[in-house]
Design a protein around this motif. Structure first.
Motif, PDB file in Angstrom:
ATOM      1  N   LEU A 173     -26.005  25.189 -28.868  1.00  0.00           N
ATOM      2  CA  LEU A 173     -25.015  24.811 -29.874  1.00  0.00           C
ATOM      3  C   LEU A 173     -25.429  25.306 -31.248  1.00  0.00           C
ATOM      4  CD1 LEU A 173     -22.469  23.038 -30.567  1.00  0.00           C
ATOM      5  CD2 LEU A 173     -24.098  21.207 -31.079  1.00  0.00           C
ATOM      6  N   LEU A 174     -24.452  25.833 -31.990  1.00  0.00           N
ATOM      7  CA  LEU A 174     -24.698  26.289 -33.358  1.00  0.00           C
ATOM      8  C   LEU A 174     -23.594  25.729 -34.245  1.00  0.00           C
ATOM      9  CD1 LEU A 174     -26.580  28.069 -35.092  1.00  0.00           C
ATOM     10  CD2 LEU A 174     -24.994  29.970 -34.699  1.00  0.00           C
ATOM     11  N   THR A 175     -23.977  24.888 -35.204  1.00  0.00           N
ATOM     12  CA  THR A 175     -22.997  24.259 -36.088  1.00  0.00           C
ATOM     13  C   THR A 175     -23.120  24.715 -37.534  1.00  0.00           C
ATOM     14  OG1 THR A 175     -24.449  22.360 -36.511  1.00  0.00           O
ATOM     15  CG2 THR A 175     -22.921  22.196 -34.635  1.00  0.00           C
ATOM     16  N   ASN A 176     -24.228  25.389 -37.873  1.00  0.00           N
ATOM     17  CA  ASN A 176     -24.416  25.859 -39.243  1.00  0.00           C
ATOM     18  C   ASN A 176     -25.477  26.952 -39.263  1.00  0.00           C
ATOM     19  OD1 ASN A 176     -27.135  24.562 -39.594  1.00  0.00           O
ATOM     20  ND2 ASN A 176     -25.910  22.703 -39.343  1.00  0.00           N
ATOM     21  N   LEU A 177     -25.618  27.591 -40.414  1.00  0.00           N
ATOM     22  CA  LEU A 177     -26.545  28.718 -40.536  1.00  0.00           C
ATOM     23  C   LEU A 177     -28.008  28.288 -40.504  1.00  0.00           C
ATOM     24  CD1 LEU A 177     -24.795  30.821 -43.326  1.00  0.00           C
ATOM     25  CD2 LEU A 177     -24.803  31.264 -40.861  1.00  0.00           C
ATOM     26  N   LYS A 178     -28.267  27.022 -40.747  1.00  0.00           N
ATOM     27  CA  LYS A 178     -29.646  26.547 -40.832  1.00  0.00           C
ATOM     28  C   LYS A 178     -30.435  26.855 -39.566  1.00  0.00           C
ATOM     29  CE  LYS A 178     -32.375  22.351 -41.593  1.00  0.00           C
ATOM     30  NZ  LYS A 178     -32.328  20.885 -41.862  1.00  0.00           N
ATOM     31  N   TYR A 179     -29.762  26.774 -38.426  1.00  0.00           N
ATOM     32  CA  TYR A 179     -30.458  26.967 -37.157  1.00  0.00           C
ATOM     33  C   TYR A 179     -30.268  28.370 -36.573  1.00  0.00           C
ATOM     34  CZ  TYR A 179     -31.891  22.107 -36.690  1.00  0.00           C
ATOM     35  OH  TYR A 179     -32.509  20.895 -36.865  1.00  0.00           O
ATOM     36  N   LEU A 180     -29.606  29.255 -37.303  1.00  0.00           N
ATOM     37  CA  LEU A 180     -29.346  30.593 -36.786  1.00  0.00           C
ATOM     38  C   LEU A 180     -30.629  31.375 -36.462  1.00  0.00           C
ATOM     39  CD1 LEU A 180     -27.376  32.795 -35.967  1.00  0.00           C
ATOM     40  CD2 LEU A 180     -27.191  33.456 -38.380  1.00  0.00           C
ATOM     41  N   PRO A 181     -31.657  31.374 -37.328  1.00  0.00           N
ATOM     42  CA  PRO A 181     -32.883  32.101 -36.967  1.00  0.00           C
ATOM     43  C   PRO A 181     -33.492  31.602 -35.666  1.00  0.00           C
ATOM     44  CG  PRO A 181     -32.911  31.514 -39.293  1.00  0.00           C
ATOM     45  CD  PRO A 181     -31.770  30.770 -38.678  1.00  0.00           C
ATOM     46  N   GLY A 182     -33.470  30.285 -35.482  1.00  0.00           N
ATOM     47  CA  GLY A 182     -34.008  29.730 -34.249  1.00  0.00           C
ATOM     48  C   GLY A 182     -33.212  30.163 -33.040  1.00  0.00           C
ATOM     49  N   LEU A 183     -31.879  30.144 -33.157  1.00  0.00           N
ATOM     50  CA  LEU A 183     -31.040  30.517 -32.023  1.00  0.00           C
ATOM     51  C   LEU A 183     -31.237  31.979 -31.634  1.00  0.00           C
ATOM     52  CD1 LEU A 183     -27.542  29.457 -31.090  1.00  0.00           C
ATOM     53  CD2 LEU A 183     -27.947  31.903 -31.398  1.00  0.00           C
ATOM     54  N   LEU A 184     -31.302  32.855 -32.624  1.00  0.00           N
ATOM     55  CA  LEU A 184     -31.470  34.281 -32.329  1.00  0.00           C
ATOM     56  C   LEU A 184     -32.798  34.543 -31.619  1.00  0.00           C
ATOM     57  CD1 LEU A 184     -30.129  35.886 -35.632  1.00  0.00           C
ATOM     58  CD2 LEU A 184     -28.905  35.550 -33.469  1.00  0.00           C
ATOM     59  N   THR A 185     -33.845  33.852 -32.042  1.00  0.00           N
ATOM     60  CA  THR A 185     -35.147  34.038 -31.416  1.00  0.00           C
ATOM     61  C   THR A 185     -35.189  33.380 -30.047  1.00  0.00           C
ATOM     62  OG1 THR A 185     -36.166  34.183 -33.592  1.00  0.00           O
ATOM     63  CG2 THR A 185     -37.639  33.741 -31.745  1.00  0.00           C
ATOM     64  N   LEU A 233     -24.732  31.873 -23.724  1.00  0.00           N
ATOM     65  CA  LEU A 233     -23.475  31.675 -24.437  1.00  0.00           C
ATOM     66  C   LEU A 233     -23.701  30.684 -25.583  1.00  0.00           C
ATOM     67  CD1 LEU A 233     -20.324  32.002 -24.578  1.00  0.00           C
ATOM     68  CD2 LEU A 233     -20.184  30.056 -23.007  1.00  0.00           C
ATOM     69  N   VAL A 234     -23.328  31.083 -26.786  1.00  0.00           N
ATOM     70  CA  VAL A 234     -23.436  30.197 -27.944  1.00  0.00           C
ATOM     71  C   VAL A 234     -22.168  29.361 -28.046  1.00  0.00           C
ATOM     72  CG1 VAL A 234     -23.638  30.064 -30.455  1.00  0.00           C
ATOM     73  CG2 VAL A 234     -24.934  31.783 -29.183  1.00  0.00           C
ATOM     74  N   LEU A 235     -22.336  28.059 -28.118  1.00  0.00           N
ATOM     75  CA  LEU A 235     -21.219  27.155 -28.368  1.00  0.00           C
ATOM     76  C   LEU A 235     -21.219  26.834 -29.862  1.00  0.00           C
ATOM     77  CD1 LEU A 235     -21.720  24.679 -25.364  1.00  0.00           C
ATOM     78  CD2 LEU A 235     -20.473  26.864 -25.421  1.00  0.00           C
ATOM     79  N   TYR A 236     -20.118  27.126 -30.537  1.00  0.00           N
ATOM     80  CA  TYR A 236     -20.076  26.882 -31.980  1.00  0.00           C
ATOM     81  C   TYR A 236     -18.904  25.976 -32.330  1.00  0.00           C
ATOM     82  CZ  TYR A 236     -16.179  30.193 -32.509  1.00  0.00           C
ATOM     83  OH  TYR A 236     -14.961  30.824 -32.423  1.00  0.00           O
ATOM     84  N   THR A 237     -19.047  25.259 -33.421  1.00  0.00           N
ATOM     85  CA  THR A 237     -17.987  24.395 -33.913  1.00  0.00           C
ATOM     86  C   THR A 237     -17.381  24.999 -35.178  1.00  0.00           C
ATOM     87  OG1 THR A 237     -19.549  23.102 -35.248  1.00  0.00           O
ATOM     88  CG2 THR A 237     -19.143  22.346 -32.981  1.00  0.00           C
ATOM     89  N   ASP A 238     -16.288  24.411 -35.624  1.00  0.00           N
ATOM     90  CA  ASP A 238     -15.606  24.941 -36.807  1.00  0.00           C
ATOM     91  C   ASP A 238     -16.456  24.832 -38.066  1.00  0.00           C
ATOM     92  OD1 ASP A 238     -13.367  25.638 -35.373  1.00  0.00           O
ATOM     93  OD2 ASP A 238     -12.293  23.765 -35.790  1.00  0.00           O
ATOM     94  N   SER A 239     -17.524  24.066 -38.002  1.00  0.00           N
ATOM     95  CA  SER A 239     -18.405  23.935 -39.165  1.00  0.00           C
ATOM     96  C   SER A 239     -19.288  25.159 -39.381  1.00  0.00           C
ATOM     97  CB  SER A 239     -19.297  22.695 -39.012  1.00  0.00           C
ATOM     98  OG  SER A 239     -20.070  22.772 -37.822  1.00  0.00           O
ATOM     99  N   LEU A 240     -19.367  26.050 -38.394  1.00  0.00           N
ATOM    100  CA  LEU A 240     -20.201  27.246 -38.524  1.00  0.00           C
ATOM    101  C   LEU A 240     -19.543  28.255 -39.454  1.00  0.00           C
ATOM    102  CD1 LEU A 240     -22.659  28.963 -37.690  1.00  0.00           C
ATOM    103  CD2 LEU A 240     -21.269  29.840 -35.793  1.00  0.00           C
ATOM    104  N   GLU A 241     -20.310  28.722 -40.419  1.00  0.00           N
ATOM    105  CA  GLU A 241     -19.802  29.708 -41.368  1.00  0.00           C
ATOM    106  C   GLU A 241     -19.530  31.050 -40.680  1.00  0.00           C
ATOM    107  OE1 GLU A 241     -22.806  27.026 -43.525  1.00  0.00           O
ATOM    108  OE2 GLU A 241     -22.505  27.897 -41.540  1.00  0.00           O
TER     109      GLU A 241
END
Length: 311
Positions: free
Chosen positions: A13-25, A40-48
């Motif tokens: 799950l990805l809801t914001n940019l804060k965790y993007l580096p972790g998700l990519l790695t 598969l990345v699950l994202y919410t509308d809060s993701l920029e």
């Protein structure tokens, strides 16, 4: 960009940019293990939009999911991340798949080569074929030792109530078998969930979210709900599949570096939040350096493909 092949999938799950580096790695580390299943990345509308663009540049499939919240507001001011954690329950609804393994984005999957054959070892693909029925899902136990003595944690969060403490006498068994689901406080950790999605179980989750009398007592959001709604009906996995970084010192009796398949960087700071001062500290957790090593390898591979965007 949502289509993935096959009926089994890893999600995060990805809801914001804060965790993007972790998700990519995390995604890169999964590929390093030689996994044969899609991510598969699950994202919410809060993701920029910047986050979606970063996924597109790397060809990482992503799918929008609804942002889940309980009917009654619960104040998570001490742990704001828990507001986002309810949406980690969405894989239970993804009935287009026969198996979904939900991973937190602050995880790092480990791979090591067999010195004799050169083939990759470890990884967590065996969980894709783990028998579940009649249990609902599989997970590791939560550690309830509260090693950092957080004052807002429940008073019964003590080593004597921790399921991992029950395994100290047989560390060899702890590498391959989890403590019984009923051990300790009977609480799972929500960072890794092995799920065979179906409507009935998802409806159970939604009903619990609608009951204020229940959710007001869920100190740890999704994992509290799962532990309550499916008490005794989950398969306990050995810690190696979701090795909370605090276990390395809180349960040093069972931790073995060479057996760990998946490090979970719970609590703060996350590896990508470390400052140069943090990195130079003699008290630095040695597990942090592992994340940076894989992260730099990821960035190098991306540069070779022409992906240079600061993430």
């Amino acid at each position: 960009m949502a289509a993935v092949e096959g009926d089994k999938v890893y999600t995060s799950l990805l809801t914001n940019l804060k965790y993007l580096p972790g998700l990519l790695t995390l995604e890169f580390s999964l590929r390093k293990t030689g996994s044969k299943y899609p991510f598969l990345v699950l994202y919410t509308d809060s993701l920029e939009q910047e986050g979606l663009d970063a996924l597109d540049r790397r060809g990482i499939p992503h799918q929008r999911v609804a942002y889940l919240l309980p009917k009654a507001h619960r104040d998570y001011g001490n742990d704001a991340r828990f507001y986002d954690c309810w949406s980690k329950l969405q894989p239970f609804s993804m009935t287009q798949y026969t198996r979904v393994i939900q991973l937190d984005s602050d995880m790092l999957l480990l791979s090591r080569k067999d010195p004799a054959t050169g083939t990759e070892l470890l990884g967590i693909d065996p969980l894709m074929t783990l028998p579940l029925s009649p249990q609902i899902f599989a997970a590791t136990h939560a550690c309830v030792c509260n090693p950092h003595s957080k004052p807002h944690y429940p008073s019964n969060f003590t080593p004597s109530n921790c399921a991992y403490t029950t395994q100290h006498a047989d560390p060899n068994l702890a590498q391959t078998q989890g403590a019984p689901a009923s051990a300790g406080l009977s609480m799972c950790n929500g960072g890794l969930q092995v799920v065979s999605p179906n409507k009935e179980d998802y409806d159970t989750i939604l009903r619990h979210l609608e009951e204020p009398g229940r959710t007001e007592g869920y100190d740890f959001a999704d994992q509290s709900l799962l532990s309550d709604a499916f008490r005794g009906r989950w398969v306990p996995l050995p810690y190696v599949y979701n090795a909370l970084k605090t276990l390395r010192y809180a349960h040093k009796e069972i931790w073995r570096d060479e057996e760990v398949r998946n490090i979970h960087y719970i609590l703060s700071p996350k590896p990508w939040e470390e400052t140069e001062e943090d990195k130079a500290s003699p008290e630095r957790d040695p597990l942090m350096a592992l994340w940076w090593e894989v992260n730099e390898e990821r960035k190098g591979a991306e540069r070779e493909r022409g992906v240079v965007d600061g993430w």
